[in-house]
Scaffold this active site. Structure first.
Site, PDB file in Angstrom:
ATOM      1  N   ASP A 185     -13.198 -17.321   6.935  1.00 57.66           N
ATOM      2  CA  ASP A 185     -11.861 -16.866   6.544  1.00 57.66           C
ATOM      3  C   ASP A 185     -11.135 -16.926   7.870  1.00 57.66           C
ATOM      4  O   ASP A 185     -11.106 -15.688   8.685  1.00 57.66           O
ATOM      5  CB  ASP A 185     -11.942 -15.545   5.924  1.00 57.66           C
ATOM      6  CG  ASP A 185     -10.704 -14.993   5.633  1.00 57.66           C
ATOM      7  OD1 ASP A 185      -9.655 -15.510   6.294  1.00 57.66           O
ATOM      8  OD2 ASP A 185     -10.515 -13.991   4.816  1.00 57.66           O
ATOM      9  N   LYS A 229      -1.637 -17.056   7.050  1.00 51.10           N
ATOM     10  CA  LYS A 229      -0.809 -16.030   7.901  1.00 51.10           C
ATOM     11  C   LYS A 229       0.230 -17.145   8.827  1.00 51.10           C
ATOM     12  O   LYS A 229       1.370 -17.298   8.545  1.00 51.10           O
ATOM     13  CB  LYS A 229      -1.550 -15.259   8.550  1.00 51.10           C
ATOM     14  CG  LYS A 229      -1.955 -13.942   7.630  1.00 51.10           C
ATOM     15  CD  LYS A 229      -2.551 -12.883   8.431  1.00 51.10           C
ATOM     16  CE  LYS A 229      -2.445 -11.584   7.348  1.00 51.10           C
ATOM     17  NZ  LYS A 229      -3.807 -11.321   6.979  1.00 51.10           N
ATOM     18  N   TYR A 238       0.888  -1.194   0.002  1.00 54.08           N
ATOM     19  CA  TYR A 238      -0.140   0.201  -0.083  1.00 54.08           C
ATOM     20  C   TYR A 238       0.794   1.313  -0.008  1.00 54.08           C
ATOM     21  O   TYR A 238       0.895   2.149   1.020  1.00 54.08           O
ATOM     22  CB  TYR A 238      -1.047   0.037   1.294  1.00 54.08           C
ATOM     23  CG  TYR A 238      -1.525  -1.177   1.369  1.00 54.08           C
ATOM     24  CD1 TYR A 238      -2.568  -1.856   0.588  1.00 54.08           C
ATOM     25  CD2 TYR A 238      -1.094  -2.160   2.414  1.00 54.08           C
ATOM     26  CE1 TYR A 238      -3.104  -3.068   0.783  1.00 54.08           C
ATOM     27  CE2 TYR A 238      -1.627  -3.287   2.512  1.00 54.08           C
ATOM     28  CZ  TYR A 238      -2.885  -3.974   1.818  1.00 54.08           C
ATOM     29  OH  TYR A 238      -3.189  -4.993   1.579  1.00 54.08           O
TER      30      TYR A 238
HETATM   31  C1  LIG Z   1      -4.073 -11.043   5.579  1.00 56.24           C
HETATM   32  C2  LIG Z   1      -5.509 -11.576   5.592  1.00 56.24           C
HETATM   33  C3  LIG Z   1      -6.063 -12.120   4.065  1.00 56.24           C
HETATM   34  C4  LIG Z   1      -4.857 -12.247   2.901  1.00 56.24           C
HETATM   35  O1  LIG Z   1      -3.785 -12.874   2.930  1.00 56.24           O
HETATM   36  P1  LIG Z   1      -2.604 -12.741   2.228  1.00 56.24           P
HETATM   37  O2  LIG Z   1      -1.478 -13.644   2.597  1.00 56.24           O
HETATM   38  O3  LIG Z   1      -2.198 -11.305   2.660  1.00 56.24           O
HETATM   39  O4  LIG Z   1      -2.823 -12.631   0.965  1.00 56.24           O
HETATM   40  C5  LIG Z   1      -7.133 -12.860   3.896  1.00 56.24           C
HETATM   41  N1  LIG Z   1      -8.286 -12.692   4.868  1.00 56.24           N
HETATM   42  C6  LIG Z   1      -7.880 -12.389   6.042  1.00 56.24           C
HETATM   43  C7  LIG Z   1      -8.905 -12.281   7.216  1.00 56.24           C
HETATM   44  C8  LIG Z   1      -6.680 -11.545   6.372  1.00 56.24           C
HETATM   45  O5  LIG Z   1      -6.100 -11.328   7.640  1.00 56.24           O
END
Ligand SMILES: *Cc1c(COP(=O)(O)O)cnc(C)c1O
Length: 424
Positions: free
Chosen positions: A244, A273, A15
């Site tokens: 997610d 992550k 960003y």
């Molecule tokens: C960070 C994140 C993503 C994206 O993951 P990247 O590895 O940065 O592509 C998607 N969903 C949530 C909830 C996140 O915190």
């Protein structure tokens, strides 16, 4: 041209603009909860490199796992070939996630895991002859990643949505749950969701949601009961449920997965992550026997996705080592302690006029301000005080590694208090 100048001129950061308008800090090493800069200044890291380095940096167990795998093989294509790192990791993921989740798709990053989840939901509906169910329902305040599909389910007002409104898939949004975590449950929190699903379900393939914690869309904690009723409503109206857990997974909220706060199991789960303990990029999308079977039984008799670096063996080995380390290491009491210290040491911030709310859940501490911060300025102030904290909008937040000491959490919290009180 020195490294700083070269970086500022040629390399995009998250960003950011080019040429860069903000100062970068050059890292020369990491260790435990510390990041060391080129001038040998040691910073206590409050971000765990965006939720990922849950065991701290340079953990010998993770490093050894990587060394061993490098000596065997670092990568092979996954088309037509399989390997122990992938099977061992998938076995663990199936074991630690809810029982109905048993079909694992590996990819490179969280955003791709979300793309894969959306694609699974859409292909599932097409395979059942329900191609009108081609929209995804999402929440205001949601963040699901930066690729186009993921962007199309991020907050429609505050994310990059508006800029790309002519390009993104037109999905459906409903307000985030109004009942906050820790408040008494209020059934009216569900009204908006119920109405929108009743009205639009013939068009909705799936509902995607970050369980309990909305992360980069606003660091908002909501009541887990929302998830229980959301699942019932989705099931009644033939809508798949996607969780997610890319930010919340692997202990961050005090449960191994945030979905355990409500004991709800989705049709599709996204992980990323902290999956590799912050060592390498890896993500997974896990689904049910039912979804996999429907997709596989209809033309083209395959799920249409396959990244070049799918199930990268090095990343899988790091993930296996990280999960084993987590499960053997008494993570729950560590996260409980961090939660206690965050409550204690962030509490003084509540007395500051600029602070709107302080909230803590598991190993996540958030100080919400009345106004947005100037990132470049506040970043320098934090570094001056020996900590690495990277706020966004009006949110100063920390999510330390689970190994962080009481003294280090105190240092982070004190820096937050001082920066707000003295520089804003
Ligand atoms: C960070 C994140 C993503 C994206 O993951 P990247 O590895 O940065 O592509 C998607 N969903 C949530 C909830 C996140 O915190």
């Amino acid at each position: 041209m020195d490294d700083f100048e070269f970086d500022a001129k040629h390399i995009w950061h998250p960003y950011s603009s080019l040429p860069a308008t903000t100062k970068m800090f050059e890292v020369i090493s990491t260790d435990g909860c510390n990041i060391t800069l080129k001038n040998n200044q040691k910073l206590v890291d409050g971000m765990a490199s965006w939720w990922s380095a849950i065991h701290g940096y340079n953990h010998p167990v993770l490093q050894q796992a990587l060394h061993q795998q490098i000596d065997q093989f670092s990568h092979v294509m996954f088309g037509g070939l399989c390997h122990r790192p992938a099977t061992d990791l998938a076995r663990r993921l199936i074991e630690i996630t809810p029982e109905n989740l048993e079909k694992v798709f590996f990819s490179d990053s969280g955003s791709v895991a979300v793309e894969v989840a959306i694609k699974m939901a859409l292909q599932y509906q097409v395979a059942r002859g329900k191609s009108d169910k081609n929209k995804i329902l999402s929440l205001e305040g949601a963040y699901h990643g930066d690729t186009l599909g993921a962007m199309s389910v991020c907050d429609p007002h505050k994310s990059m949505h508006r800029l790309f409104s002519g390009v993104l898939a037109q999905n459906i949004f409903t307000p985030r749950p109004s009942c906050e975590y820790g408040e008494a449950w209020d059934d009216s929190s569900l009204k908006a969701l119920e109405e929108i699903i009743k009205q639009h379900h013939p068009k909705i393939a799936a509902f995607i949601i970050e369980p309990v914690v909305q992360g980069a869309g606003g660091m908002y904690f909501y009541h887990p009961n929302y998830l229980i009723r959301a699942q019932e409503i989705c099931q009644q109206h033939d809508v798949l449920l996607i969780f997610d857990e890319i930010a919340t997974g692997f202990g961050r909220t005090g449960k191994l997965f945030a979905l355990e706060q409500a004991d709800v199991s989705p049709d599709i789960l996204c992980l990323g992550k902290a999956l590799t303990g912050g060592m390498l990029s890896l993500a997974a999308t896990i689904t049910t026997e039912k979804v996999a079977k429907v997709i596989s039984d209809a033309p083209p008799y395959a799920f249409m996705h396959g990244p070049t670096f799918m199930a990268n063996p090095l990343a899988c080995r790091a993930a296996i080592a990280s999960i084993d380390l987590l499960l053997e290491g008494g993570w729950q009491s560590k996260v409980e302690n961090i939660e206690k210290y965050l409550h204690e040491y962030l509490a003084p911030c509540k007395t500051l006029a600029l602070v709107k709310q302080v909230r803590v859940l598991g190993a996540i501490g958030v100080v919400e301000l009345q106004t947005e911060v100037v990132l470049a300025k506040i970043q320098v102030e934090f570094v001056k005080r020996g900590v690495w904290i990277r706020p966004f909008r009006n949110l100063i937040y920390i999510m330390p590694a689970y190994i962080m000491s009481k003294a280090e959490i105190k240092k982070l919290s004190k820096a937050i208090y001082e920066v707000i009180a003295e520089t804003l």
